[in-house]
Design a protein around this motif. Structure first.
Motif, PDB file in Angstrom:
ATOM      1  N   ALA A  83       9.794   1.854  10.562  1.00 53.76           N
ATOM      2  CA  ALA A  83       9.009   2.914   9.921  1.00 53.76           C
ATOM      3  C   ALA A  83       9.488   3.043   8.477  1.00 53.76           C
ATOM      4  O   ALA A  83      10.693   3.141   8.223  1.00 53.76           O
ATOM      5  N   SER A  84       8.565   3.053   7.538  1.00 52.02           N
ATOM      6  CA  SER A  84       8.896   3.223   6.117  1.00 52.02           C
ATOM      7  C   SER A  84       8.012   4.321   5.551  1.00 52.02           C
ATOM      8  O   SER A  84       6.814   4.356   5.816  1.00 52.02           O
ATOM      9  N   TRP A  85       8.622   5.213   4.778  1.00 50.94           N
ATOM     10  CA  TRP A  85       7.873   6.324   4.202  1.00 50.94           C
ATOM     11  C   TRP A  85       8.540   6.770   2.914  1.00 50.94           C
ATOM     12  O   TRP A  85       9.719   6.498   2.679  1.00 50.94           O
ATOM     13  N   ARG A  86       7.781   7.488   2.096  1.00 54.14           N
ATOM     14  CA  ARG A  86       8.300   7.972   0.820  1.00 54.14           C
ATOM     15  C   ARG A  86       9.132   9.220   1.019  1.00 54.14           C
ATOM     16  O   ARG A  86       8.837  10.056   1.867  1.00 54.14           O
ATOM     17  N   THR A  87      10.186   9.327   0.231  1.00 55.08           N
ATOM     18  CA  THR A  87      11.012  10.528   0.260  1.00 55.08           C
ATOM     19  C   THR A  87      10.469  11.550  -0.728  1.00 55.08           C
ATOM     20  O   THR A  87       9.630  11.242  -1.565  1.00 55.08           O
ATOM     21  N   GLY A  88      10.977  12.771  -0.630  1.00 51.60           N
ATOM     22  CA  GLY A  88      10.624  13.780  -1.620  1.00 51.60           C
ATOM     23  C   GLY A  88      10.106  15.057  -1.011  1.00 51.60           C
ATOM     24  O   GLY A  88       9.922  15.187   0.208  1.00 51.60           O
ATOM     25  N   VAL A  89       9.869  16.004  -1.868  1.00 50.73           N
ATOM     26  CA  VAL A  89       9.391  17.321  -1.472  1.00 50.73           C
ATOM     27  C   VAL A  89       7.942  17.229  -0.995  1.00 50.73           C
ATOM     28  O   VAL A  89       7.149  16.455  -1.514  1.00 50.73           O
ATOM     29  N   GLY A  90       7.593  18.024  -0.007  1.00 51.14           N
ATOM     30  CA  GLY A  90       6.223  18.071   0.473  1.00 51.14           C
ATOM     31  C   GLY A  90       5.883  17.014   1.501  1.00 51.14           C
ATOM     32  O   GLY A  90       4.712  16.812   1.820  1.00 51.14           O
ATOM     33  N   LEU A  91       6.883  16.306   2.013  1.00 51.41           N
ATOM     34  CA  LEU A  91       6.628  15.234   2.968  1.00 51.41           C
ATOM     35  C   LEU A  91       7.195  15.559   4.350  1.00 51.41           C
ATOM     36  O   LEU A  91       7.547  14.671   5.110  1.00 51.41           O
ATOM     37  N   GLU A  92       7.291  16.851   4.676  1.00 58.47           N
ATOM     38  CA  GLU A  92       7.879  17.245   5.943  1.00 58.47           C
ATOM     39  C   GLU A  92       7.086  16.718   7.131  1.00 58.47           C
ATOM     40  O   GLU A  92       7.654  16.321   8.152  1.00 58.47           O
ATOM     41  N   LEU A  93       5.748  16.694   7.026  1.00 63.46           N
ATOM     42  CA  LEU A  93       4.923  16.204   8.122  1.00 63.46           C
ATOM     43  C   LEU A  93       5.240  14.740   8.423  1.00 63.46           C
ATOM     44  O   LEU A  93       5.321  14.337   9.588  1.00 63.46           O
ATOM     45  N   VAL A  94       5.431  13.946   7.378  1.00 67.88           N
ATOM     46  CA  VAL A  94       5.747  12.534   7.567  1.00 67.88           C
ATOM     47  C   VAL A  94       7.081  12.385   8.288  1.00 67.88           C
ATOM     48  O   VAL A  94       7.231  11.548   9.193  1.00 67.88           O
ATOM     49  N   GLU A  95       8.060  13.195   7.913  1.00 70.44           N
ATOM     50  CA  GLU A  95       9.360  13.150   8.587  1.00 70.44           C
ATOM     51  C   GLU A  95       9.194  13.462  10.075  1.00 70.44           C
ATOM     52  O   GLU A  95       9.815  12.826  10.929  1.00 70.44           O
ATOM     53  N   ARG A  96       8.368  14.431  10.389  1.00 68.10           N
ATOM     54  CA  ARG A  96       8.130  14.775  11.795  1.00 68.10           C
ATOM     55  C   ARG A  96       7.444  13.617  12.525  1.00 68.10           C
ATOM     56  O   ARG A  96       7.727  13.338  13.691  1.00 68.10           O
ATOM     57  N   VAL A  97       6.509  12.974  11.858  1.00 66.03           N
ATOM     58  CA  VAL A  97       5.792  11.846  12.456  1.00 66.03           C
ATOM     59  C   VAL A  97       6.766  10.739  12.842  1.00 66.03           C
ATOM     60  O   VAL A  97       6.675  10.145  13.925  1.00 66.03           O
ATOM     61  N   VAL A  98       7.707  10.446  11.959  1.00 62.83           N
ATOM     62  CA  VAL A  98       8.689   9.392  12.244  1.00 62.83           C
ATOM     63  C   VAL A  98       9.539   9.766  13.455  1.00 62.83           C
ATOM     64  O   VAL A  98       9.823   8.921  14.319  1.00 62.83           O
ATOM     65  N   GLU A  99       9.943  11.021  13.557  1.00 60.54           N
ATOM     66  CA  GLU A  99      10.735  11.464  14.713  1.00 60.54           C
ATOM     67  C   GLU A  99       9.922  11.362  16.000  1.00 60.54           C
ATOM     68  O   GLU A  99      10.441  10.950  17.043  1.00 60.54           O
ATOM     69  N   ILE A 100       8.657  11.737  15.942  1.00 61.94           N
ATOM     70  CA  ILE A 100       7.796  11.616  17.118  1.00 61.94           C
ATOM     71  C   ILE A 100       7.612  10.153  17.486  1.00 61.94           C
ATOM     72  O   ILE A 100       7.607   9.789  18.677  1.00 61.94           O
ATOM     73  N   ALA A 101       7.457   9.283  16.480  1.00 63.72           N
ATOM     74  CA  ALA A 101       7.320   7.844  16.736  1.00 63.72           C
ATOM     75  C   ALA A 101       8.548   7.303  17.450  1.00 63.72           C
ATOM     76  O   ALA A 101       8.436   6.493  18.388  1.00 63.72           O
ATOM     77  N   ARG A 102       9.730   7.746  17.044  1.00 61.63           N
ATOM     78  CA  ARG A 102      10.957   7.274  17.689  1.00 61.63           C
ATOM     79  C   ARG A 102      10.979   7.693  19.166  1.00 61.63           C
ATOM     80  O   ARG A 102      11.370   6.897  20.030  1.00 61.63           O
ATOM     81  N   ALA A 103      10.543   8.911  19.450  1.00 61.94           N
ATOM     82  CA  ALA A 103      10.511   9.378  20.843  1.00 61.94           C
ATOM     83  C   ALA A 103       9.494   8.599  21.663  1.00 61.94           C
ATOM     84  O   ALA A 103       9.756   8.229  22.819  1.00 61.94           O
ATOM     85  N   LEU A 160       0.831  -1.213   0.000  1.00 62.27           N
ATOM     86  CA  LEU A 160       0.000   0.000   0.000  1.00 62.27           C
ATOM     87  C   LEU A 160       0.864   1.261   0.000  1.00 62.27           C
ATOM     88  O   LEU A 160       0.515   2.255  -0.648  1.00 62.27           O
ATOM     89  N   LEU A 161       1.979   1.227   0.715  1.00 66.56           N
ATOM     90  CA  LEU A 161       2.873   2.386   0.727  1.00 66.56           C
ATOM     91  C   LEU A 161       3.454   2.632  -0.660  1.00 66.56           C
ATOM     92  O   LEU A 161       3.460   3.762  -1.163  1.00 66.56           O
ATOM     93  N   GLN A 162       3.941   1.563  -1.302  1.00 63.33           N
ATOM     94  CA  GLN A 162       4.578   1.721  -2.603  1.00 63.33           C
ATOM     95  C   GLN A 162       3.578   2.145  -3.681  1.00 63.33           C
ATOM     96  O   GLN A 162       3.960   2.792  -4.659  1.00 63.33           O
ATOM     97  N   LYS A 163       2.304   1.831  -3.489  1.00 65.02           N
ATOM     98  CA  LYS A 163       1.286   2.236  -4.450  1.00 65.02           C
ATOM     99  C   LYS A 163       0.760   3.644  -4.165  1.00 65.02           C
ATOM    100  O   LYS A 163      -0.054   4.158  -4.926  1.00 65.02           O
ATOM    101  N   GLY A 164       1.219   4.235  -3.068  1.00 64.10           N
ATOM    102  CA  GLY A 164       0.815   5.600  -2.762  1.00 64.10           C
ATOM    103  C   GLY A 164      -0.436   5.738  -1.929  1.00 64.10           C
ATOM    104  O   GLY A 164      -0.930   6.852  -1.731  1.00 64.10           O
TER     105      GLY A 164
END
Length: 310
Positions: free
Chosen positions: A269-289, A135-139
């Protein structure tokens, strides 16, 4: 040059699908096609080849992709410099998680996200690790918490936690006894996660390494169903104790004395890279904490941060 058209082009290149791009950008497939056509007309090049195999970039499209991603990165940096965190306060976040995560630290994570980003709509999907990766790879999902690193150029992975695995049985059941060896235990019915899941493969590999043929391994998709079956005395669970912490604390279930010999179950945690995904990056950091906090409360026998030695 219209940056929205460039963003659409970048997502088509990533997802290799006009339909998936339309779903990702909450628009229609006709709108996506129109934007790509307008961009091709403006640049006077053909960007994509569409055939029975799907959508692929032309040589000119590969060149444009490199420049488009850099232009969108400049736009992102500009917006961030003007309004860093406020821009992330709204939006739509699609999270996917395997059962073990749902039954351990997903609720504290969602509570933290709702507190930090109250205007962000969170959609949760529970599924097997294999389906979540697909599902992640299909967007269809933005970030997933499952067991395996996804080897794809547009996907980032971060190991968050490890769950020790143990043999677990119902107290007072016919399985609640001492076992002389793994061979002795393997004579009984074993219950674990769905077929081809990481825990299932680890159980089979362990038994095979000890020369145990035709083991009685039962695969169940639901963590709640596995717990119920073990509690009802159907067999011995090959499970992370964190998944049944309450039942262990109440005495309904017991950890068998035999060392499981199983590797820890990883949460990635797996997520897509690229522009416009700053919220996802923050989510991963919060998940680690959140995982670090939950591990401190649960103890090493239940949950370990990925960077902490077993």
């Amino acid at each position: 040059m219209n940056l929205r058209f460039l963003e659409t082009f970048v997502w088509v290149a990533r997802l290799k699908s006009f339909r998936l791009t339309a779903e990702k950008l909450f628009t229609t497939q006709a709108s996506v096609s129109s934007r790509i056509a307008a961009l091709e007309s403006e640049l006077d090049v053909r960007l994509f080849i569409r055939d029975s195999k799907g959508v692929s970039l032309t040589p000119a499209g590969l060149t444009v992709l490199d420049h488009a991603e850099r232009m969108l990165e400049v736009q992102r940096a500009l917006r961030q410099s003007l309004d860093d965190d406020a821009r992330l306060q709204q939006g739509y976040l699609r999270l996917g998680a395997m059962d073990t995560v749902i039954h351990t630290w997903l609720s504290p994570l969602v509570a933290r996200l709702m507190e930090r980003y109250p205007a962000v709509e969170i959609e949760l999907t529970a599924d097997t690790a294999r389906n979540l990766c697909d599902l992640l790879q299909k967007g269809y999902l933005d970030v997933v918490f499952q067991t395996d690193f996804i080897r794809h150029e547009t996907v980032r992975n971060l190991s968050l936690a490890r769950y020790p695995m143990r043999w677990i049985a119902a107290r007072g059941s016919l399985y609640d006894r001492d076992y002389a060896s793994l061979e002795d235990l393997a004579k009984e019915r074993i219950i674990t996660f769905s077929k081809q899941s990481r825990p299932h493969q680890d159980v089979l590999n362990l038994l095979h390494a000890h020369g145990i043929a035709a083991p009685r391994v039962n695969c169940v998709n639901s963590a709640s169903a596995i717990t119920r079956l073990v509690q009802d005395g159907f067999g011995i669970g090959a499970l992370p104790p964190a998944l049944v912490a309450r039942a262990l604390a109440s005495g309904e279930l017991v950890l068998l004395g035999l060392d499981s010999g199983l590797p820890p179950l990883e949460a990635v945690a797996s997520w897509r890279t690229g522009v416009g995904l700053e919220l996802v990056e923050r989510v991963v950091e919060i998940a680690r904490a959140v995982v670090a906090e939950q591990a401190g409360e649960a103890g090493a026998g239940y949950l370990l941060p990925a960077d902490e030695p077993a």
